[in-house]
Enzyme design. Structure first.
Site, mmCIF file in Angstrom:
data_model
loop_
_atom_site.group_PDB
_atom_site.id
_atom_site.type_symbol
_atom_site.label_atom_id
_atom_site.label_comp_id
_atom_site.label_asym_id
_atom_site.label_seq_id
_atom_site.Cartn_x
_atom_site.Cartn_y
_atom_site.Cartn_z
ATOM 1 N N ALA A 66 0.863 -1.177 0.000
ATOM 2 C CA ALA A 66 0.000 0.000 0.000
ATOM 3 C C ALA A 66 0.900 1.227 0.000
ATOM 4 O O ALA A 66 2.082 1.143 0.357
ATOM 5 C CB ALA A 66 -0.874 -0.013 1.250
ATOM 6 N N GLY A 105 0.516 -5.137 0.610
ATOM 7 C CA GLY A 105 -0.601 -5.101 -0.324
ATOM 8 C C GLY A 105 -0.222 -5.665 -1.692
ATOM 9 O O GLY A 105 -1.073 -6.198 -2.403
HETATM 10 C C1 3H9 Z 1 0.441 -2.415 3.356
HETATM 11 O O1 3H9 Z 1 0.683 -2.862 2.288
HETATM 12 C C2 3H9 Z 1 -0.912 -2.509 4.022
HETATM 13 C C3 3H9 Z 1 -1.832 -3.487 3.367
HETATM 14 O O2 3H9 Z 1 -1.637 -4.780 3.889
HETATM 15 C C4 3H9 Z 1 -3.260 -3.186 3.678
HETATM 16 C C5 3H9 Z 1 -3.867 -2.016 3.012
HETATM 17 C C6 3H9 Z 1 -5.366 -1.908 3.208
HETATM 18 N N1 3H9 Z 1 4.637 3.529 0.177
HETATM 19 O O3 3H9 Z 1 13.329 1.744 0.758
HETATM 20 P P1 3H9 Z 1 13.778 2.528 -0.390
HETATM 21 C C7 3H9 Z 1 9.460 4.939 -0.878
HETATM 22 S S1 3H9 Z 1 1.619 -1.580 4.230
HETATM 23 C C8 3H9 Z 1 5.123 4.740 -0.098
HETATM 24 O O4 3H9 Z 1 14.813 3.564 -0.174
HETATM 25 P P2 3H9 Z 1 14.918 0.151 -1.546
HETATM 26 C C9 3H9 Z 1 10.514 5.233 0.170
HETATM 27 O O5 3H9 Z 1 10.024 6.084 1.154
HETATM 28 C C10 3H9 Z 1 3.026 -1.541 3.158
HETATM 29 N N2 3H9 Z 1 6.436 4.976 -0.337
HETATM 30 O O6 3H9 Z 1 14.252 1.591 -1.609
HETATM 31 C C11 3H9 Z 1 11.601 5.859 -0.668
HETATM 32 O O7 3H9 Z 1 11.254 7.207 -0.889
HETATM 33 P P3 3H9 Z 1 12.384 8.334 -0.994
HETATM 34 C C12 3H9 Z 1 3.756 -2.813 3.152
HETATM 35 C C13 3H9 Z 1 7.259 3.927 -0.297
HETATM 36 O O8 3H9 Z 1 15.156 -0.205 -2.950
HETATM 37 C C14 3H9 Z 1 11.499 5.121 -1.992
HETATM 38 O O9 3H9 Z 1 10.202 4.536 -2.007
HETATM 39 N N3 3H9 Z 1 4.972 -2.656 2.384
HETATM 40 C C15 3H9 Z 1 6.805 2.651 -0.015
HETATM 41 O O10 3H9 Z 1 16.030 0.146 -0.578
HETATM 42 C C16 3H9 Z 1 12.529 4.045 -2.152
HETATM 43 O O11 3H9 Z 1 12.476 3.181 -1.010
HETATM 44 C C17 3H9 Z 1 6.126 -2.295 2.965
HETATM 45 O O12 3H9 Z 1 6.202 -2.105 4.137
HETATM 46 C C18 3H9 Z 1 5.429 2.455 0.220
HETATM 47 N N4 3H9 Z 1 4.906 1.259 0.478
HETATM 48 O O13 3H9 Z 1 13.793 -0.797 -0.955
HETATM 49 C C19 3H9 Z 1 7.302 -2.162 2.036
HETATM 50 N N5 3H9 Z 1 7.854 1.800 -0.030
HETATM 51 O O14 3H9 Z 1 13.213 7.942 -2.179
HETATM 52 C C20 3H9 Z 1 8.082 -0.922 2.350
HETATM 53 C C21 3H9 Z 1 8.928 2.543 -0.346
HETATM 54 O O15 3H9 Z 1 11.580 9.584 -1.171
HETATM 55 N N6 3H9 Z 1 9.164 -0.689 1.428
HETATM 56 N N7 3H9 Z 1 8.587 3.837 -0.505
HETATM 57 O O16 3H9 Z 1 13.133 8.270 0.316
HETATM 58 C C22 3H9 Z 1 10.333 -1.374 1.482
HETATM 59 O O17 3H9 Z 1 10.523 -2.281 2.250
HETATM 60 C C23 3H9 Z 1 11.408 -0.913 0.555
HETATM 61 O O18 3H9 Z 1 11.116 0.377 0.141
HETATM 62 C C24 3H9 Z 1 11.621 -1.794 -0.702
HETATM 63 C C25 3H9 Z 1 12.631 -1.083 -1.652
HETATM 64 C C26 3H9 Z 1 12.169 -3.155 -0.290
HETATM 65 C C27 3H9 Z 1 10.346 -1.959 -1.470
#
Ligand code: 3H9
Length: 693
Positions: A66, A105
């Site tokens: 999400a 999500g």
């Molecule tokens: C969910 O899904 C709830 C659902 O179950 C239910 C809904 C009803 N949203 O980490 P990075 C941004 S909860 C918005 O440096 P990497 C991050 O802030 C979600 N922004 O890259 C950064 O911005 P900036 C469950 C996001 O390659 C940029 O993307 N999912 C999101 O080292 C790059 O990120 C998670 O918890 C997001 N979801 O790692 C996954 N994710 O460049 C969370 C990232 O401005 N994300 N951004 O600083 C991660 O674990 C890592 O970002 C990922 C990439 C592994 C994907």
């Protein structure tokens, strides 16, 4: 066919519709993405030329979850369940084509597809727990239906990513396609499904594994028990467990309702707000306003460490772990040998636990070179000094390094308190000098305070931050002051803790309050662990503090079996009648009548002066932003993530309340105590630290 909206595209490849998302950076499920998905699904289903649909993402990853930035704002339709229904109820099979990470999500959407293929480097996970949440779009109900409740429990409570091979083995992924050929592989797979007339397989209908676990509450009881320590204080792991229990015990749709209810509760709570804040804080901390991201860095191919003690050894391990050779210098052979022995033992322990192999131990040890001569550091790209915490000693070392080490190398000090500018002044190249303050044990603790001197060059700062990332640390850039960010705030807390045990609270009373607040241990247990005799010597002891007296009695902490606490052979702590007597005698001598100190006062006097010190740190621009301070406290001192760090915590308490309490306790806080003007200003304006720009 064609563009559905700015982030969604639908194309035809024969009779396969390719629904592709392109919403950088991570294809998160923003309103626009959700809207595109619903519309694209409708178009694909209605198109008579289409027999099957492949859902694929552009860029570096499949949907990573999400859009976290939307949480806390009013939800905008279409909501995720609507998207999922459009996919799951499609009369044409939908295949998810996964690369990068299918998270949260994102994985939940993939679980609504009828089939899933992935490249070998792909990973799947439900990391919501790390944001204080649970998978709120069916993940807790669908995942156990594929991988079984045991594995599902592990995945949702750890948030860990599972690699494609494991995901394939446990049924989460149906087929692995060659790296770099996701699109072609997914299309071929979709064609096969159509040709073989495979059914529209819905995870929700597959009940075998959950039914098998029904009537076995022990699965959950055992899991809770095994992880009790790890989950202490956190709401989300328990809520995740309850949802998996619901998947086992309730029909699918009721399970979904239960999941939704708990998700909303978590989403609206402070813990998740704190953990989401920390998610962004961890990413912000790398951004330095006056050091642009493209600042050139210095290649670090060889490191020198001075000192083979606990710090020097731990620091060296960080570099060996990532393949960087380190020369470790000591003054004498014996401590050098001892230091190497400790490092080897540490590695062997890790190997025993299975986290590295025996070959890794040899490889890492092979990267470490012992030396008795500073001259051996001449060709290092970075030298880190971890010698005795004394300005004269440090200046002497830096004077020598200046003469020995090649130009263009970084000269770093691991000091935890001393003035980096003064240390730098012992060299002719202060712009190359920086503080790299590792936290003990340096091979374990994630935090690195990078201390910027007045003259430290941007190149040296950029290199240090980049290097921190390479060795798996989280680095906060801080300025020069006594104790920098972490220890300076710790001192504010320690002053109050010390004062309170001279007013009537016992060390274990203070520790209990902080432990229950969520810290790994209180200040007195911590002092016992570190050793009460750090910086103490019998010759200079004046018996002026409780610590002096305890050390004089050879109660020097855990290592001597006694300190503030008494310890048994397993190092279990017990309140000590001996130290209680020492404390009471001390009070009697000072003419103090002990009073009962409430838990509320203990907490307020420990935490609020820290917040006040944090505000001063911001005033003095020692830290770039409040969230950097929180990163320091979470990663260096075990501040509970679910309270978001001291500055975030202050925001949740309300700054006016913090100021009011500081005023109320003012007379007890010591004659040196002053309320930070910044804190007062923010409070009077009704603002939070988070509102600071
Ligand atoms: C969910 O899904 C709830 C659902 O179950 C239910 C809904 C009803 N949203 O980490 P990075 C941004 S909860 C918005 O440096 P990497 C991050 O802030 C979600 N922004 O890259 C950064 O911005 P900036 C469950 C996001 O390659 C940029 O993307 N999912 C999101 O080292 C790059 O990120 C998670 O918890 C997001 N979801 O790692 C996954 N994710 O460049 C969370 C990232 O401005 N994300 N951004 O600083 C991660 O674990 C890592 O970002 C990922 C990439 C592994 C994907």
């Amino acid at each position: 066919m064609g563009a559905i909206n700015a982030v969604t595209d639908l194309a035809l490849d024969g009779d396969i519709a390719i629904l592709s998302l392109n919403s950088p950076p991570v294809n998160a499920l923003s309103q626009q993405v959700r809207d595109g998905l619903v519309k694209a699904m409708k178009a694909a289903v209605e198109n008579s030329a289409t027999k099957s649909i492949v859902l694929i993402c552009e860029g570096k990853t499949f949907i990573a979850g999400a859009d976290i930035t939307e949480f806390g704002k009013p939800p905008q339709p279409p909501l995720l369940p609507e998207v999922e229904a459009a996919i799951e109820n499609s009369p044409k099979p939908v295949v998810a084509a996964i690369h990068g990470t299918a998270l949260g999500g994102g994985l939940e959407v993939a679980l609504c597809c009828h089939y899933r293929v992935a490249v070998p480097s792909a990973k799947c996970g439900l990391p919501e727990v790390n944001l204080g949440l649970l998978p709120g779009a069916g993940g807790t109900q669908r995942l156990p239906r594929i991988v079984g409740p045991e594995q599902a429990l592990e995945m949702v409570t750890s948030g860990k990513h599972v690699d494609a091979k494991t995901a394939h083995a446990n049924g989460l992924i149906d087929e692995i396609v060659p790296e770099g050929e996701l699109r072609a592989g997914a299309i071929a797979y979709a064609k096969r499904i159509v040709a073989e007339k495979r059914p529209l397989r819905k995870v929700r209908d597959s009940n075998e594994k959950v039914v098998a676990a029904r009537g076995k509450p022990q699965i959950f009881a055992d899991f809770r028990k095994t992880n009790a320590r790890k989950f202490r204080g956190f709401l989300a792991p328990e809520y995740n467990i309850r949802c998996i229990e619901a998947a086992v015990n309730l029909p699918f749709d009721e399970g979904l309702k239960f999941e939704h209810k708990l998700f909303v509760e978590l989403l609206n709570g402070t813990q998740s707000a704190a953990q989401r804040y920390v998610f962004f804080a961890e990413r912000q901390v790398w951004k330095i306003p006056d050091v642009p991201e493209d600042t050139p860095t210095i290649p670090i191919k060889k490191v020198g460490v001075i000192g083979a003690g606990t710090m020097g050894g731990g620091i060296s391990m960080n570099f060996a772990n990532v393949g960087i050779p380190v020369t470790i210098v000591e003054m004498k052979q014996e401590p050098l040998d001892r230091g190497f022995g400790v490092i080897r033992k540490n590695y062997e322990r890790t190997a025993k636990s299975g986290r590295i192999t025996a070959a890794d131990v040899d490889k890492r040890m092979g990267l470490l070179t012992p030396s008795l001569k500073l001259e051996d550091l001449a060709d290092c790209d970075l030298v880190i000094e971890a010698v005795f915490e004394n300005m004269d000693v440090k200046k002497d070392v830096f004077g020598k390094l200046d003469r020995i080490v090649k130009q263009g190398a970084i000269l770093a000090t691991n000091t935890s308190y001393l003035n980096v500018n003064e240390i730098a002044s012992a060299t002719q190249r202060p712009e190359w000098v920086i503080g790299l303050h590792f936290f003990s044990p340096a091979n374990v603790m994630r935090l690195l305070e990078v201390v910027r001197g007045a003259k430290t060059s941007k190149q040296v700062i950029a290199t240090s931050m980049q290097l921190a990332k390479r060795i798996g640390k989280i680095a906060a850039l801080v300025g020069v002051c006594h104790g920098f960010v972490g220890n300076r705030m710790l001192a504010a807390r320690q002053t109050q803790a010390n004062a309170m045990i001279l007013e009537g609270a016992m060390p274990w009373d203070v520790d209990k309050v902080l432990y229950e607040f969520g810290m790994p241990m209180g200040p007195f247990a911590m002092a016992d662990l570190a050793g009460l005799d750090i910086g103490w010597s019998r010759e200079t002891s004046k018996g002026a503090t409780i610590r002096d007296v305890l050390c004089e009695m050879d109660r020097r902490g855990q290592k001597t079996g006694a300190g503030f606490y008494d310890y048994d052979a397993e190092r279990n702590a017990k309140p000590s009648p001996t130290s209680e007597k020492v404390i009471k005698d001390f009070m009697a001598k000072g003419g103090t009548t002990p009073r009962k100190i409430s838990e509320e006062e203990i907490l307020a006097r420990c935490i609020y002066p820290m917040i006040n010190e944090g505000a001063k740190i911001l005033e003095e621009k020692i830290a770039i932003r409040p969230s950097d301070i929180d990163i320091v406290w979470i990663n260096g001192y075990g501040w509970p993530v679910y309270r978001g760090g001291p500055m975030f915590y202050a925001d949740t308490v309300g700054l006016t309340n913090v100021v009011a309490k500081l005023k109320e306790y003012g007379p007890k806080l010591g004659s040196d105590f002053r309320i930070s003007p910044l804190l007062e200003k923010l409070a009077s304006e009704g603002k939070r630290f988070q509102d600071m720009k």
